[in-house]
Design an enzyme around this catalytic site. Structure first.
Site, PDB file in Angstrom:
ATOM      1  N   GLU A   1      42.696 -10.703  25.480  1.00  0.00           N
ATOM      2  CA  GLU A   1      41.426 -10.371  24.847  1.00  0.00           C
ATOM      3  C   GLU A   1      41.539  -9.100  24.014  1.00  0.00           C
ATOM      4  O   GLU A   1      42.275  -8.175  24.356  1.00  0.00           O
ATOM      5  CB  GLU A   1      40.342 -10.171  25.909  1.00  0.00           C
ATOM      6  CG  GLU A   1      40.104 -11.389  26.780  1.00  0.00           C
ATOM      7  CD  GLU A   1      39.100 -11.120  27.895  1.00  0.00           C
ATOM      8  OE1 GLU A   1      38.638  -9.976  28.009  1.00  0.00           O
ATOM      9  OE2 GLU A   1      38.799 -12.052  28.645  1.00  0.00           O
TER      10      GLU A   1
ATOM     11  N   CYS B   1      36.230  -6.503  30.501  1.00  0.00           N
ATOM     12  CA  CYS B   1      37.647  -6.876  30.557  1.00  0.00           C
ATOM     13  C   CYS B   1      37.832  -8.131  31.399  1.00  0.00           C
ATOM     14  O   CYS B   1      37.439  -8.171  32.555  1.00  0.00           O
ATOM     15  CB  CYS B   1      38.478  -5.748  31.166  1.00  0.00           C
ATOM     16  SG  CYS B   1      38.615  -4.288  30.161  1.00  0.00           S
TER      17      CYS B   1
END
Length: 360
Positions: free
Chosen positions: A97, A335
């Site tokens: 990501e 996250c």
């Protein structure tokens, strides 16, 4: 089968030396090496064939000798507040990501350094995934490359290693990545605009401090005592708080302490007093992080009045502090959240959200 060297995995000096030797062996002019390198980072392309300023035979020769890693964009989401989250698939199917955070005239890219994470911090979605592997420089700095190619007009002003993974446990790849991010021949981002966030991996802090550039260091503290920190962050057993604070004291640039606010866990007045003492010991700036509202492992976000009182108590003890503004709440910008959703796994706990990043 021979695997061709990836030009994106070399720091600027090594890449230019490699290209220079290759050009010389083929009788090409020396300037071609810098020309090719510039198209990798300054005006990035995904293939040698796109370097149309080069003769076709040279492009074909390069493609037969080297490769350029490509990250496959699988998901792109934009929050109502302008935050964008990107999910990339790598050559082996691993997902990572990246987050782009606009804030006035600043644009911060939050990048990942590992696929998953081995540290298993109790409140972090990435840690709940487990560790898959370290990323290569081509995959770390490559995230910035990909975002530049997606939107060439947008140039990051800041880079933070606050995505998936512990960057200082992948120093072999992070060190050349820092050179690629900072070197004016590559991405040219000022060292003081590049922040490495760590749980306190001491050998990595020492290695970072030894570099001549003025890179920033942020340390994830999250608890002001060993007893509490061990319950939240198992790594504290290997790198106790006192040793981490000592390393911060020796670091020749001002350090930022990151502190995620967990309701009823680490947000009481005595915690504020202890944290302020730690910060004073090494002249650290404190960044308070509201817990992302997702997750279900027994943690709740501290209330806004509690966070404000906590910040006030720290400031009253002479320590600069800021409260991170939550960003990207509507697009799973914590996250590991997006990766977990795409893999079809239940997200067990919220991670730090990618809010406005305050670095002293």
């Amino acid at each position: 089968m021979t695997v061709l060297p990836d030009l994106l995995d070399f720091d600027p000096d090594a890449a230019l030396a490699l290209l220079g030797e290759w050009m010389a062996a083929r009788g090409e002019p020396a300037y071609r090496a810098a020309q090719v390198f510039g198209r990798l980072w300054q005006r990035p392309v995904r293939s040698f064939d796109e370097m149309t300023e080069l003769p076709k035979a040279l492009r074909e020769g390069l493609a037969g000798s080297f490769r350029i890693t490509a990250l496959e964009l699988t998901t792109r989401q934009k929050s109502m507040d302008g935050t964008e989250k990107f999910l990339f698939r790598m050559h082996d199917g691993q997902l990572i990501e990246t987050v782009a955070i606009p804030d006035g005239d600043r644009l911060t890219f939050c990048i990942s350094s590992q696929a998953g994470c081995a540290l298993q911090c109790a409140f972090c979605a990435t840690g709940a995934m487990g560790f898959q592997r370290n990323l290569h420089p081509s995959e770390i700095a490559g995230q910035v490359r990909e975002l530049r190619m997606l939107t060439p007009s947008i140039v990051p002003t800041n880079i933070v290693f606050m995505g998936m993974g512990e960057p200082l446990m992948n120093w072999k790849a992070v060190s050349p990545t820092l050179s690629l991010l900072n070197d004016p021949r590559a991405l040219g981002i000022g060292a003081r605009h590049i922040t490495i966030s760590t749980v306190g991996v001491l050998p990595g802090i020492v290695a970072l401090a030894a570099r001549p550039e003025q890179f920033r260091l942020a340390i994830s503290i999250h608890a002001p005592s060993d007893a509490l920190r061990r319950t939240l962050m198992p790594v504290n057993t290997k790198y106790p708080l006192a040793d981490v604070i000592a390393a911060a004291r020796e670091f020749d640039r001002r350090v930022t302490f990151e502190y995620v606010m967990l309701g009823g866990v680490n947000d009481q007045p005595e915690h504020a007093a202890q944290l302020a003492q730690l910060a004073r010991d090494c002249r650290a700036f404190v960044n308070l992080i509201p817990l992302h509202p997702g997750g279900s492992m027994g943690f709740s976000p501290s209330t806004t009045p509690t966070i404000n009182a906590f910040a006030k108590a720290i400031r009253a003890r002479g320590v600069e502090t800021a409260v991170r503004r939550s960003r990207g709440l509507d697009i799973a910008a914590a996250c590991g959240q997006l990766r977990t959703e795409r893999l079809g796994r239940r997200l067990p706990v919220a991670a730090q959200d990618h809010g406005e990043v305050h670095v002293a």
